[in-house]
Write a protein that holds these residues in place. Sequence first.
Motif, short mmCIF file in Angstrom:
data_model
loop_
_atom_site.label_atom_id
_atom_site.label_comp_id
_atom_site.label_asym_id
_atom_site.label_seq_id
_atom_site.Cartn_x
_atom_site.Cartn_y
_atom_site.Cartn_z
N VAL A 1 0.87 -0.99 -0.04
CA VAL A 1 0.14 0.11 0.43
C VAL A 1 0.93 1.52 -0.49
CG1 VAL A 1 -2.20 -1.16 1.18
CG2 VAL A 1 0.02 -0.05 2.58
N SER A 2 1.79 1.24 -0.21
CA SER A 2 3.08 2.21 0.07
C SER A 2 3.05 3.06 1.24
CB SER A 2 2.70 3.16 -0.82
OG SER A 2 1.76 4.27 -0.96
N ASN A 3 4.02 3.67 1.78
CA ASN A 3 4.22 4.75 3.04
C ASN A 3 2.90 5.69 3.32
OD1 ASN A 3 6.32 6.12 2.48
ND2 ASN A 3 7.29 5.77 3.43
N TYR A 4 2.19 5.55 2.46
CA TYR A 4 1.35 6.70 2.31
C TYR A 4 0.16 6.45 3.69
CZ TYR A 4 3.71 9.92 -0.99
OH TYR A 4 4.63 10.23 -1.50
N PHE A 5 -0.01 4.43 3.65
CA PHE A 5 -1.21 3.96 4.17
C PHE A 5 -0.67 2.88 5.82
CE2 PHE A 5 -2.61 5.07 0.11
CZ PHE A 5 -3.69 5.76 0.33
N THR A 6 -1.32 3.07 6.29
CA THR A 6 -0.79 1.77 7.33
C THR A 6 -1.57 0.66 7.43
OG1 THR A 6 0.05 0.94 9.23
CG2 THR A 6 -2.15 2.69 9.62
N THR A 7 -1.63 -0.43 8.18
CA THR A 7 -2.73 -1.81 7.84
C THR A 7 -2.14 -1.69 9.28
OG1 THR A 7 -0.55 -3.14 6.94
CG2 THR A 7 -2.61 -1.85 5.47
N GLU A 8 -3.45 -2.89 9.68
CA GLU A 8 -3.53 -3.83 10.37
C GLU A 8 -2.09 -4.28 10.97
OE1 GLU A 8 -4.64 -4.83 14.58
OE2 GLU A 8 -5.24 -3.23 12.86
N PRO A 9 -2.13 -5.43 9.91
CA PRO A 9 -0.56 -6.01 10.30
C PRO A 9 0.52 -5.21 10.99
CG PRO A 9 -1.63 -7.01 8.22
CD PRO A 9 -2.00 -5.81 8.54
N ALA A 10 0.16 -3.80 10.12
CA ALA A 10 1.97 -3.14 10.28
C ALA A 10 2.06 -2.47 11.92
CB ALA A 10 2.32 -2.24 9.39
N LEU A 11 0.32 -2.20 11.88
CA LEU A 11 1.20 -2.09 14.22
C LEU A 11 1.00 -2.84 14.30
CD1 LEU A 11 -2.99 0.87 12.82
CD2 LEU A 11 -0.14 1.27 13.16
N GLU A 12 0.03 -4.17 13.95
CA GLU A 12 0.21 -5.34 15.06
C GLU A 12 1.55 -5.61 15.20
OE1 GLU A 12 -0.86 -9.88 15.59
OE2 GLU A 12 -2.30 -8.31 14.12
N LEU A 13 2.57 -5.43 13.97
CA LEU A 13 3.45 -6.18 14.47
C LEU A 13 4.59 -4.93 14.69
CD1 LEU A 13 6.50 -7.91 13.42
CD2 LEU A 13 6.85 -6.92 11.78
N ALA A 14 4.63 -3.56 15.47
CA ALA A 14 5.24 -2.59 16.12
C ALA A 14 5.28 -2.91 17.66
CB ALA A 14 4.60 -1.56 15.09
N GLU A 15 3.46 -3.29 17.72
CA GLU A 15 3.39 -3.48 18.84
C GLU A 15 4.13 -5.10 19.77
OE1 GLU A 15 -0.77 -1.58 18.91
OE2 GLU A 15 -1.08 -3.88 18.48
N ARG A 16 4.00 -6.16 18.68
CA ARG A 16 4.43 -7.42 19.17
C ARG A 16 6.31 -7.00 19.28
NH1 ARG A 16 2.52 -12.24 18.04
NH2 ARG A 16 1.05 -11.86 16.62
N LEU A 17 6.88 -6.83 19.15
CA LEU A 17 8.04 -6.15 18.55
C LEU A 17 8.96 -5.50 19.48
CD1 LEU A 17 9.30 -6.42 14.51
CD2 LEU A 17 9.95 -7.89 16.43
N VAL A 18 7.81 -3.84 20.24
CA VAL A 18 8.01 -3.29 21.19
C VAL A 18 7.57 -4.84 22.36
CG1 VAL A 18 7.01 -1.42 22.33
CG2 VAL A 18 7.92 -1.65 20.01
N ARG A 19 6.56 -5.22 23.11
CA ARG A 19 6.35 -6.08 23.99
C ARG A 19 7.67 -7.45 23.56
NH1 ARG A 19 4.40 -11.38 23.88
NH2 ARG A 19 2.99 -11.14 21.52
N LEU A 20 8.17 -7.24 22.62
CA LEU A 20 8.83 -9.33 22.83
C LEU A 20 10.48 -7.90 23.05
CD1 LEU A 20 8.13 -11.33 19.97
CD2 LEU A 20 7.25 -11.54 22.22
#
Length: 395
Positions: free
Chosen positions: A72-91
């Motif tokens: 989708v390019s970096n003009y947009f975001t998606t649920e997988p990107a948000l979820e991965l950021a949250e997951r990696l920050v947690r781990l």
Amino acid sequence: MNDWQLRFDQRIMRSIGMPLAKLEHGSGAWVTDAAGTTYLDFLAGIAVNSLGHAHPVFVEAVTAQASKLAHVSNYFTTEPALELAERLVRLAGAGPDGRAWFGNSGAEANEAAFKLARLNNSGGARTRVIALVDAFHGRTMGSLALTGKPHMRAPFEPMAGGVEHIPATIEALEASIDDAVAAVFVEPIQGEAGVVELPPGFLEAARELTLRHGALLVIDEIQTGAGRTGEWFGFQHAGITPDAITVAKGIGGGMPIGGLITFGRASGLYQKGHHGSTFGGNPLATAVANAVLGEIERAGLVDNAAVRGPQLRRRIEAIGSPLVEGTRGRGLLVGVALSAPVAGDVVAHAMRHGLIVNAANDTTIRIAPPLIIGDAEIDEFETRFTRALADAHPY
């Protein structure tokens, strides 16, 4: 040359050597080449294929996300990107201020970290970046500047300025870090140097010194992350909190993805327009990384690495080959120290016995199997590796 080797030689840039085989398909810790020969894969794409080959979780994640959105390019975001950021920050234990940036490879992750270091320069006084002798951080111009291997840098000089390489000793750290240092870059285990661990207390000393002098501590977890060492990330063995870590390889399980995770004050350094990537954080890559990390967590594969690593090392040391001087590493990142500079021969003989391992240098065999391995795979490894060692040292 056979047909595929001729095609490779004619059309692929000569920045890499002739491949060992043309691989076609795999399952678990096994992979098969175009000639029908099956190999036990104890390299996992250089610590990438965390779940092995064609794991159902990986295949399902690719299929499901590709049927919805791949990019989708970096003009947009998606649920997988948000979820991965949250997951990696947690781990990573990055806390409430933790943030993530996504790219496509480990080298790109280290480029992002290098630029982060440049931003840690309020008043313009922080012009120095410290990295280690024999470090490997990638082959782009910025990551290559951080890489402590002169033979890799020499053809591409001059490098980005300000980087100094010091020995991996606490004494060298103490002598090198001052208020002009913007960042210190380290790998918890220097994989490309021969699976060499840092001295005891090194990361703790680096953390104390960088905090004292206002420098960032950036830890390259590209090879040591995603549970490979028996913790989610290698720095966690030392019980410290860095300012940033770089990740790639095993977090995607075979899907190209890299990232930078920041902690505390480092999370505020990047501002709009400072950095970007067209493909970085795309929904296909982040969905697959979420699935891979979720399966590592669900299946207890971090603990499996912690158990299987020492088991594997004991089996290697018990072979009794005069070539084996010992082993080193953590979890399922293992270096086999050889008594003679014949690592290339061992790798070649291992291939003939249906085993994939790697020569990190002339005297070190690197072993980094999928995190899913169990007793059956270790038994088979021991048989095949014993034969390879005997062929490389037949007297």
